[in-house]
Design a protein around this motif. Structure first.
Motif, short mmCIF file in Angstrom:
data_model
loop_
_atom_site.label_atom_id
_atom_site.label_comp_id
_atom_site.label_asym_id
_atom_site.label_seq_id
_atom_site.Cartn_x
_atom_site.Cartn_y
_atom_site.Cartn_z
N ASP A 183 0.83 -1.21 0.00
CA ASP A 183 0.00 0.00 0.00
C ASP A 183 0.87 1.27 0.00
O ASP A 183 0.50 2.27 -0.61
CB ASP A 183 -0.98 -0.03 1.18
N ASN A 186 2.15 1.50 -3.57
CA ASN A 186 1.09 1.95 -4.47
C ASN A 186 0.85 3.45 -4.34
O ASN A 186 0.67 4.16 -5.33
CB ASN A 186 -0.20 1.17 -4.13
N ARG A 187 0.89 3.93 -3.12
CA ARG A 187 0.71 5.37 -2.91
C ARG A 187 1.83 6.15 -3.59
O ARG A 187 1.59 7.15 -4.26
CB ARG A 187 0.70 5.69 -1.41
N ASN A 303 -5.34 -2.18 1.45
CA ASN A 303 -6.26 -1.10 1.07
C ASN A 303 -6.66 -1.31 -0.39
O ASN A 303 -6.19 -0.61 -1.28
CB ASN A 303 -5.57 0.25 1.28
N ALA A 305 -8.06 -1.11 -3.86
CA ALA A 305 -8.71 -0.01 -4.56
C ALA A 305 -10.07 -0.43 -5.12
O ALA A 305 -11.02 0.34 -5.11
CB ALA A 305 -7.81 0.49 -5.68
N PHE B 56 -13.09 7.00 -2.74
CA PHE B 56 -11.93 6.80 -3.60
C PHE B 56 -10.86 7.86 -3.40
O PHE B 56 -10.04 8.10 -4.26
CB PHE B 56 -12.38 6.71 -5.06
N ASN B 58 -7.84 8.71 -0.71
CA ASN B 58 -7.08 8.27 0.46
C ASN B 58 -6.38 9.48 1.08
O ASN B 58 -5.81 10.32 0.37
CB ASN B 58 -6.03 7.22 0.06
N ASP B 65 -1.86 5.92 6.37
CA ASP B 65 -3.27 6.11 6.04
C ASP B 65 -3.99 6.49 7.34
O ASP B 65 -3.85 5.81 8.36
CB ASP B 65 -3.83 4.79 5.47
N SER B 87 -7.54 7.22 -5.01
CA SER B 87 -7.41 5.76 -5.05
C SER B 87 -7.48 5.32 -6.51
O SER B 87 -8.32 5.77 -7.27
CB SER B 87 -8.55 5.14 -4.25
N ALA B 89 -8.50 2.75 -8.73
CA ALA B 89 -9.29 1.52 -8.92
C ALA B 89 -9.56 1.34 -10.41
O ALA B 89 -9.47 2.27 -11.19
CB ALA B 89 -10.61 1.62 -8.16
#
Lengths: 419, 93
Positions: A183, A186-187, A303, A305, B56, B58, B65, B87, B89
């Motif tokens: 995570d 990814n961020r 987390n 998505a 969606f 963050n 987080d 986010s 997705a």
């Protein structure tokens, strides 16, 4: 639209043409590729497939590919294995394993998504591609980038399995190890895509990337004789694959390639990283993110998505989600190998283990057709099961030594074998 | 040193191109409030109709987080960085 597809906001419906972007700049919700199915119905015919090789490109009309796209290599086209021994053991009449452990070129289903992502990367004139990855995706990006002449730069958690790091490094990709979990990686990649002109397959190319997953679903339907199964059991990390298999099935119904029928979608996670299954089981409005702690590192996304969409799909299809512990994952890897001859990685152990659990809960029934999605190869995660198979003592190269060995190992059975 | 809110490129349409904002908030909730008071067009992109942070989007406090820090009521100290990251997705029903 000039092509038969374009990006559309999943929430507000605004269309964005075709571009390297993953979220709607009006409402910041995810974008997905939307197709003009009326146009597709006229051009995409099931009969056309007969003359094509069995790999993912046989479904090209249903993928977001540029008009001038040239197939670079065969990807997908993996076996749907009709289970005999495990089906009998579990008491199921129609059990299948969709085996992407042998997907080419890099032995996981991620080859499919990278194939469509790199088609988009070329179209948008990126010269460097990359990804955030728990391992399999980095392997796939590195392999196909090498083949197609892209520079590759992949970002991985620092503690990834050695085999997965090696399987990326060998293709010449730059590997950036990040002190943090997926995570965090990814961020960082979301920020990198914001700053650099790179094609990050699962960030700014994500809508095109995730469409590649649909081919796993198309193949299942075709291999079942153009019918849909009653149940599909899918491993969940970010939660994208399960939603894309559902999209594939819906499209086949829309195009009239299969008859409509209800399909239950079941999601599988490791207990040590189970935000989606937890959300389903506790009927949460929003899943709660978790800190991953499991040997199933390819599913270790705390987390996810696409978690909200996966939860919605599972609920609406009448399916369920479950999770299994690390020891159960190891047991399931061994079980699948011993009964079906399929050596899967930890994610496959999760999926097989969860399937067993769902059968025990009577959510999957004996007469139904059930497909279990195996998405990665066991050779990449041997560390996870090495302790189960300690090295045996070596013997002298003599028949009497072998007989003594048999006596020690098997006792009286050895005597009868000799007779 | 105040708290810094970092704004992703996609949000800067609503901040006149401003990439980061200093504020003196005591909690993440207050920081988001200061942000959306200063840039009202941003508010509907940060919170949904129920007033919750959008699904969606963050929000991070430094490396973490905020959902692991007790949510948006978590406290800020001088020099903290609040990051807004959409986010990523794939999105499919």
């Amino acid at each position: 639209m000039s092509l038969h597809y374009e990006l559309r906001c999943r929430e507000c419906g605004k269309t964005w043409g075709n571009a390297p972007r993953s979220f709607c700049e009006d409402c910041f919700s995810p974008l997905e590729v939307a197709y003009d199915y009326d146009s597709l119905k006229k051009t995409a015919r099931r009969d056309n497939l007969a003359a094509r090789d069995f790999n993912m490109w046989r479904y090209s009309e249903l993928l977001p590919l540029p008009d001038d796209f040239v197939t670079r290599s065969a990807v997908g086209g993996t076996p749907l294995v009709a289970s005999r021994k495990l089906a009998a053991k579990w008491g199921l009449k129609n059990l299948y394993f969709k085996n992407d452990a042998v997907c080419f070129p890099s032995l996981s289903f991620k080859d499919r998504v990278v194939a469509t992502a790199l088609a988009a990367a070329r179209r948008f004139n990126f010269t460097t591609v990359g990804c955030s990855s728990t391992g399999n995706l980095a392997n796939a990006v590195a392999a196909q980038a090498a083949q197609q002449g892209f520079d590759a730069c992949v970002f991985i958690p620092a503690d990834l399995e050695a085999a997965k790091v090696l399987n990326t490094a060998v293709y010449g990709a730059r590997i950036v190890r990040i002190n943090g979990n997926y995570d965090h990686v990814n961020r960082l990649c979301a920020q990198i895509a914001d700053r650099f002109q790179w094609g990050l397959v699962n960030v700014n190319l994500r809508p095109y990337y995730s469409e590649g997953s649909k081919t796993h679903g198309y193949e299942i339907a075709e291999q079942l004789g153009w019918t849909l199964p009653d149940n599909v059991v899918v491993p969940m990390a970010g939660g994208s694959l399960i939603t894309k298999i559902a999209k594939a099935f819906r499209e086949l119904v829309t195009l009239g390639w299969v008859e409509a029928k209800p399909v239950k979608f079941f999601g599988a996670q490791a207990t040590g990283c189970s935000p989606i299954s937890d959300g389903v089981k506790r009927n949460l409005q929003r899943f709660e993110p978790q800190k991953p702690n499991t040997i199933a590192r390819s599913l270790a996304i705390g987390n996810p998505a696409d978690g909200p969409y996966a939860i919605k799909l599972i609920r609406e299809s009448g399916g369920w989600a479950e999770d299994v512990s690390d020891p159960q994952i190891v047991d399931a890897i061994k079980l699948l190998a011993e009964t079906e001859g399929i050596f899967t990685e930890t994610a496959g152990g999760v999926t097989a283990g969860v399937t067993q659990k769902l059968i025990g809960q009577n959510r999957i029934k004996p007469e139904e057709t059930t497909v279990v999605c195996i998405t990665g190869n066991g050779l990449k995660t041997t560390d996870a099961i090495a302790a189960e198979f300690p090295a045996t003592e070596a013997i002298a190269p003599r028949l009497d030594a072998f007989e003594a060995y048999l006596d020690a190992q098997l006792g009286t059975t050895a005597a009868s074998a000799r007779a | 040193m105040p708290v810094i809110i970092e704004i992703p490129t996609a949000f800067r349409r609503f901040t006149g191109g401003v990439p980061k904002v200093d504020c003196s908030a005591a909690t993440v909730a207050e920081a988001l409030n200061e942000l959306t008071v200063r840039f009202p067009d941003l508010s509907r992109h940060v919170r949904d109709d129920q007033g919750q942070i959008r699904q969606f989007l963050n929000v991070y406090l430094n490396e973490e987080d905020i959902r692991f820090l007790g949510g948006e009521s978590c406290c800020l100290k001088e020099g903290d960085r609040v990051l807004l990251v959409p986010s990523i997705a794939g999105g499919s029903e």
